[in-house]
Write a protein that holds these residues in place. Structure first.
Motif, PDB file in Angstrom:
ATOM      1  N   ASP A   1       0.888  -1.305   0.247  1.00 17.89           N
ATOM      2  CA  ASP A   1      -0.155   0.031  -0.110  1.00 17.89           C
ATOM      3  C   ASP A   1       0.865   1.052  -0.045  1.00 17.89           C
ATOM      4  OD1 ASP A   1      -2.230  -1.470   0.059  1.00 17.89           O
ATOM      5  OD2 ASP A   1      -2.666  -1.604   2.268  1.00 17.89           O
ATOM      6  N   ASN A   2       2.071   1.080   0.529  1.00 18.55           N
ATOM      7  CA  ASN A   2       2.973   2.507   0.632  1.00 18.55           C
ATOM      8  C   ASN A   2       4.051   2.221  -0.306  1.00 18.55           C
ATOM      9  OD1 ASN A   2       1.713   4.041   3.166  1.00 18.55           O
ATOM     10  ND2 ASN A   2       1.793   1.762   3.627  1.00 18.55           N
ATOM     11  N   LEU A   3       4.051   1.432  -1.219  1.00 18.40           N
ATOM     12  CA  LEU A   3       5.242   1.268  -2.056  1.00 18.40           C
ATOM     13  C   LEU A   3       5.562   2.622  -2.827  1.00 18.40           C
ATOM     14  CD1 LEU A   3       7.091  -0.798  -3.619  1.00 18.40           C
ATOM     15  CD2 LEU A   3       5.449  -1.122  -5.598  1.00 18.40           C
ATOM     16  N   GLU A   4       4.816   3.532  -2.955  1.00 15.10           N
ATOM     17  CA  GLU A   4       5.528   4.512  -3.689  1.00 15.10           C
ATOM     18  C   GLU A   4       6.167   5.500  -2.671  1.00 15.10           C
ATOM     19  OE1 GLU A   4       3.792   8.580  -6.129  1.00 15.10           O
ATOM     20  OE2 GLU A   4       2.396   7.048  -5.455  1.00 15.10           O
ATOM     21  N   MET A   5       5.776   5.563  -1.438  1.00 16.89           N
ATOM     22  CA  MET A   5       6.554   6.272  -0.406  1.00 16.89           C
ATOM     23  C   MET A   5       7.775   5.477  -0.137  1.00 16.89           C
ATOM     24  SD  MET A   5       5.492   6.232   3.626  1.00 16.89           S
ATOM     25  CE  MET A   5       6.051   4.635   3.791  1.00 16.89           C
ATOM     26  N   LEU A   6       7.878   4.453  -0.270  1.00 13.78           N
ATOM     27  CA  LEU A   6       9.130   3.659  -0.006  1.00 13.78           C
ATOM     28  C   LEU A   6      10.244   3.686  -0.940  1.00 13.78           C
ATOM     29  CD1 LEU A   6       7.568   0.276   1.580  1.00 13.78           C
ATOM     30  CD2 LEU A   6       8.446   2.302   2.819  1.00 13.78           C
ATOM     31  N   THR A   7       9.580   3.695  -2.237  1.00 16.90           N
ATOM     32  CA  THR A   7      10.632   3.791  -3.222  1.00 16.90           C
ATOM     33  C   THR A   7      10.862   5.040  -3.729  1.00 16.90           C
ATOM     34  OG1 THR A   7       8.829   3.073  -4.904  1.00 16.90           O
ATOM     35  CG2 THR A   7       9.873   1.279  -3.868  1.00 16.90           C
ATOM     36  N   ARG A   8      10.072   5.939  -3.898  1.00 15.66           N
ATOM     37  CA  ARG A   8      10.424   7.335  -4.296  1.00 15.66           C
ATOM     38  C   ARG A   8      10.101   8.171  -3.244  1.00 15.66           C
ATOM     39  NH1 ARG A   8       7.834   4.455  -8.278  1.00 15.66           N
ATOM     40  NH2 ARG A   8       5.737   5.606  -8.229  1.00 15.66           N
ATOM     41  N   PRO A   9      10.611   8.505  -2.075  1.00 15.33           N
ATOM     42  CA  PRO A   9      10.081   9.188  -0.941  1.00 15.33           C
ATOM     43  C   PRO A   9      10.362  10.713  -1.361  1.00 15.33           C
ATOM     44  CG  PRO A   9      12.449   8.260  -0.642  1.00 15.33           C
ATOM     45  CD  PRO A   9      11.766   7.480  -1.702  1.00 15.33           C
ATOM     46  N   TYR A  10      11.206  10.915  -2.230  1.00 10.65           N
ATOM     47  CA  TYR A  10      11.613  12.607  -2.436  1.00 10.65           C
ATOM     48  C   TYR A  10      11.150  12.947  -3.722  1.00 10.65           C
ATOM     49  CZ  TYR A  10      14.717  11.884   1.495  1.00 10.65           C
ATOM     50  OH  TYR A  10      15.142  11.683   2.751  1.00 10.65           O
ATOM     51  N   GLU A  11      10.451  12.279  -4.627  1.00 15.02           N
ATOM     52  CA  GLU A  11       9.902  12.544  -5.797  1.00 15.02           C
ATOM     53  C   GLU A  11       9.235  13.674  -5.889  1.00 15.02           C
ATOM     54  OE1 GLU A  11       8.410   9.812  -9.607  1.00 15.02           O
ATOM     55  OE2 GLU A  11       6.746   9.821  -7.835  1.00 15.02           O
ATOM     56  N   PRO A  12       8.424  14.239  -4.831  1.00 18.36           N
ATOM     57  CA  PRO A  12       7.714  15.681  -5.137  1.00 18.36           C
ATOM     58  C   PRO A  12       8.630  16.620  -5.223  1.00 18.36           C
ATOM     59  CG  PRO A  12       6.636  14.026  -3.367  1.00 18.36           C
ATOM     60  CD  PRO A  12       7.904  13.516  -3.781  1.00 18.36           C
ATOM     61  N   LEU A  13      10.104  16.555  -4.728  1.00 20.77           N
ATOM     62  CA  LEU A  13      10.970  17.736  -5.048  1.00 20.77           C
ATOM     63  C   LEU A  13      11.121  17.744  -6.386  1.00 20.77           C
ATOM     64  CD1 LEU A  13      13.397  16.922  -1.858  1.00 20.77           C
ATOM     65  CD2 LEU A  13      11.249  18.757  -2.167  1.00 20.77           C
ATOM     66  N   SER A  14      11.271  16.856  -7.218  1.00 22.89           N
ATOM     67  CA  SER A  14      11.620  16.849  -8.529  1.00 22.89           C
ATOM     68  C   SER A  14      10.392  17.329  -9.295  1.00 22.89           C
ATOM     69  CB  SER A  14      11.987  15.654  -9.005  1.00 22.89           C
ATOM     70  OG  SER A  14      12.221  15.412 -10.462  1.00 22.89           O
ATOM     71  N   THR A  15       9.358  16.661  -9.227  1.00 20.60           N
ATOM     72  CA  THR A  15       8.015  16.835  -9.798  1.00 20.60           C
ATOM     73  C   THR A  15       7.225  18.106  -9.797  1.00 20.60           C
ATOM     74  OG1 THR A  15       6.472  15.753  -8.217  1.00 20.60           O
ATOM     75  CG2 THR A  15       7.433  14.406 -10.083  1.00 20.60           C
ATOM     76  N   SER A  16       7.846  18.811  -8.620  1.00 19.22           N
ATOM     77  CA  SER A  16       7.295  20.347  -8.362  1.00 19.22           C
ATOM     78  C   SER A  16       8.282  21.358  -8.875  1.00 19.22           C
ATOM     79  CB  SER A  16       7.083  20.435  -6.844  1.00 19.22           C
ATOM     80  OG  SER A  16       8.364  20.326  -6.200  1.00 19.22           O
ATOM     81  N   GLY A  17       9.308  20.814  -9.486  1.00 23.22           N
ATOM     82  CA  GLY A  17      10.206  21.780 -10.016  1.00 23.22           C
ATOM     83  C   GLY A  17      11.165  22.442  -9.197  1.00 23.22           C
ATOM     84  N   LEU A  18      11.139  22.198  -7.729  1.00 24.95           N
ATOM     85  CA  LEU A  18      12.355  22.432  -6.977  1.00 24.95           C
ATOM     86  C   LEU A  18      13.660  22.390  -7.255  1.00 24.95           C
ATOM     87  CD1 LEU A  18      12.614  24.344  -4.199  1.00 24.95           C
ATOM     88  CD2 LEU A  18      12.406  22.201  -3.120  1.00 24.95           C
ATOM     89  N   LEU A  19      13.967  21.180  -7.507  1.00 25.73           N
ATOM     90  CA  LEU A  19      15.331  20.927  -7.652  1.00 25.73           C
ATOM     91  C   LEU A  19      15.773  21.526  -9.080  1.00 25.73           C
ATOM     92  CD1 LEU A  19      15.258  16.982  -6.957  1.00 25.73           C
ATOM     93  CD2 LEU A  19      16.088  18.955  -5.466  1.00 25.73           C
ATOM     94  N   ASP A  20      14.993  21.644  -9.764  1.00 25.10           N
ATOM     95  CA  ASP A  20      15.554  22.347 -11.059  1.00 25.10           C
ATOM     96  C   ASP A  20      15.497  23.866 -10.857  1.00 25.10           C
ATOM     97  OD1 ASP A  20      15.414  20.165 -12.784  1.00 25.10           O
ATOM     98  OD2 ASP A  20      13.404  20.576 -13.523  1.00 25.10           O
ATOM     99  N   ALA A  21      14.961  24.438  -9.995  1.00 27.28           N
ATOM    100  CA  ALA A  21      14.933  25.807  -9.564  1.00 27.28           C
ATOM    101  C   ALA A  21      16.078  26.022  -8.757  1.00 27.28           C
ATOM    102  CB  ALA A  21      13.653  26.315  -8.884  1.00 27.28           C
ATOM    103  N   ILE A  22      16.463  25.114  -7.882  1.00 29.54           N
ATOM    104  CA  ILE A  22      17.806  25.273  -7.223  1.00 29.54           C
ATOM    105  C   ILE A  22      19.132  25.250  -8.148  1.00 29.54           C
ATOM    106  CG2 ILE A  22      19.335  24.269  -5.310  1.00 29.54           C
ATOM    107  CD1 ILE A  22      16.808  23.291  -4.252  1.00 29.54           C
ATOM    108  N   GLY A  23      18.873  24.117  -8.968  1.00 26.85           N
ATOM    109  CA  GLY A  23      20.065  24.061 -10.014  1.00 26.85           C
ATOM    110  C   GLY A  23      20.204  25.037 -10.825  1.00 26.85           C
ATOM    111  N   ARG A  24      19.277  25.973 -11.320  1.00 27.06           N
ATOM    112  CA  ARG A  24      19.322  27.150 -11.886  1.00 27.06           C
ATOM    113  C   ARG A  24      19.984  28.493 -11.213  1.00 27.06           C
ATOM    114  NH1 ARG A  24      14.366  25.616 -13.819  1.00 27.06           N
ATOM    115  NH2 ARG A  24      13.234  26.985 -12.459  1.00 27.06           N
ATOM    116  N   GLY A  25      19.641  28.131  -9.751  1.00 27.14           N
ATOM    117  CA  GLY A  25      20.088  29.480  -9.001  1.00 27.14           C
ATOM    118  C   GLY A  25      21.667  29.632  -8.871  1.00 27.14           C
TER     119      GLY A  25
END
Length: 349
Positions: A325-349
């Protein structure tokens, strides 16, 4: 670069769920090769007579961190994160001198409105995490943040209709690929034995199931000597920097909270280590576990705890269900940082 700034302990100050979540996020971003600094305080932002057995100095020693100290300011590197710890009175001044025009600032909890205001003055983009539905936690919903993360759908439901947020479960950075087998597990784990977290229920269940060992692990405060009598089958353990070994040894974790817990880390942490969890029907708890693992009365708590402690087949079934039931949380815990665009924004900064 991204700057984390708040009025609680910086990493690795492991006092509670919010501290662990903020530290894990900062560590993950640094591991992507991005510049991360974290400004916090070695003084707590609240006044309380209750004390924790685990201090900020203890956290630094446990993590084998070497610090440079100058004029009351501690500077050190923790897992790639450049950390600064100062007195509460110096937070805003240090923050203002540490960020530049256009930086990204992450702030949450006590004092986040003033930190976000200082960030906006420098045209910095703001990210925040709504750790709870308390007045302090919900401050994050009023920061005009570009990235507003919430740990559960329950928390999202408590925001104003005109505020949008991104679901981001409390990330777990030490998922066990080969959890301890059932044969090596025994007993029941209860973390943070205080009234708000369901101490009365935990004590009552332990009293009824006197043949089952219970371990109560200190969370926010040291309470062993000033709470009600503990049954003989209960062992009290003072706060520690990681509960992984406790999860690996326990058969199940109980979370009988009486307050609306936003998304208690103890549940995903337990599941990530292959330990079964049961919890109260409040807050974001039901989003992790099925109805059969959500007791609503003392009798149900005792019966379900007894069953999962004695029936191998039932325990194995629930264990498989919860991990699936919690497979996504266990395998991709930080995915929202990528899909939300935050990591890309930091990389451009």
């Amino acid at each position: 670069m991204i700057t984390f700034c708040w009025r609680r302990y910086p990493p690795p100050g492991l006092l509670g769920g919010a501290e662990r979540t903020e530290a894990n996020i900062a560590q993950f971003i640094a591991a992507q090769g991005l510049a991360v600094q974290f400004i916090g305080s070695y003084e707590l932002p609240w006044i309380t007579e209750r004390q924790s057995s685990f201090t900020f100095s203890d956290a630094l020693q446990w993590s084998d961190v070497s610090t440079n100290c100058r004029d009351g300011r501690l500077e050190y590197n923790w897992k790639g994160v450049n950390c600064i710890a100062v007195p509460q009175s110096d937070i805003l001044d240090v923050f203002d001198r540490s960020i530049s025009h256009g930086d990204i600032v992450w702030t949450s909890q006590e004092g986040c409105p003033e930190i976000a205001y200082a960030a906006h003055r420098k045209r910095a983009s703001v990210a925040t995490y709504i750790h709870s539905v308390s007045p302090t936690g919900l401050l994050s919903g009023n920061l005009n943040a570009k990235w507003l993360y919430a740990p559960s759908r329950f928390v999202q439901s408590r925001l104003r209709n005109d505020v949008s947020s991104i679901l981001f479960r409390p990330p777990i950075d030490r998922v066990a690929t080969n959890p301890s087998p059932l044969a090596e597990r025994k007993g029941v784990l209860f973390v943070n034995p205080i009234a708000q977290k369901g101490l009365a229920t935990a004590l009552a269940v332990a009293d009824v199931l006197s043949d089952i060992p219970f371990t109560f692990v200190e969370g926010w405060w040291h309470v062993r000597d000033n709470e009600r009598r503990y049954p003989d089958n209960v062992t009290y353990v003072t706060q520690m920097p990681s509960l992984d070994m406790m999860y690996d040894a326990a058969r199940l974790v109980i979370v009988p909270s009486v307050v609306e817990d936003a998304s208690p880390r103890v549940i995903p942490e337990a599941i990530s280590r292959g330990c079964v969890a049961i919890g109260a029907p409040v807050g974001g708890i039901p989003e992790y576990i099925r109805q059969s693992e959500i007791p609503s009365s003392l009798r149900e708590w005792s019966e379900r705890t007894s069953t999962l402690s004695s029936s191998d087949s039932e325990w194995l079934l629930v264990n498989v269900e919860q991990r699936a039931d919690n497979l996504e949380m266990l395998t991709r815990p930080y995915e929202p940082l990528s899909t939300s665009g935050l990591l890309d924004a930091i990389g451009r900064g």
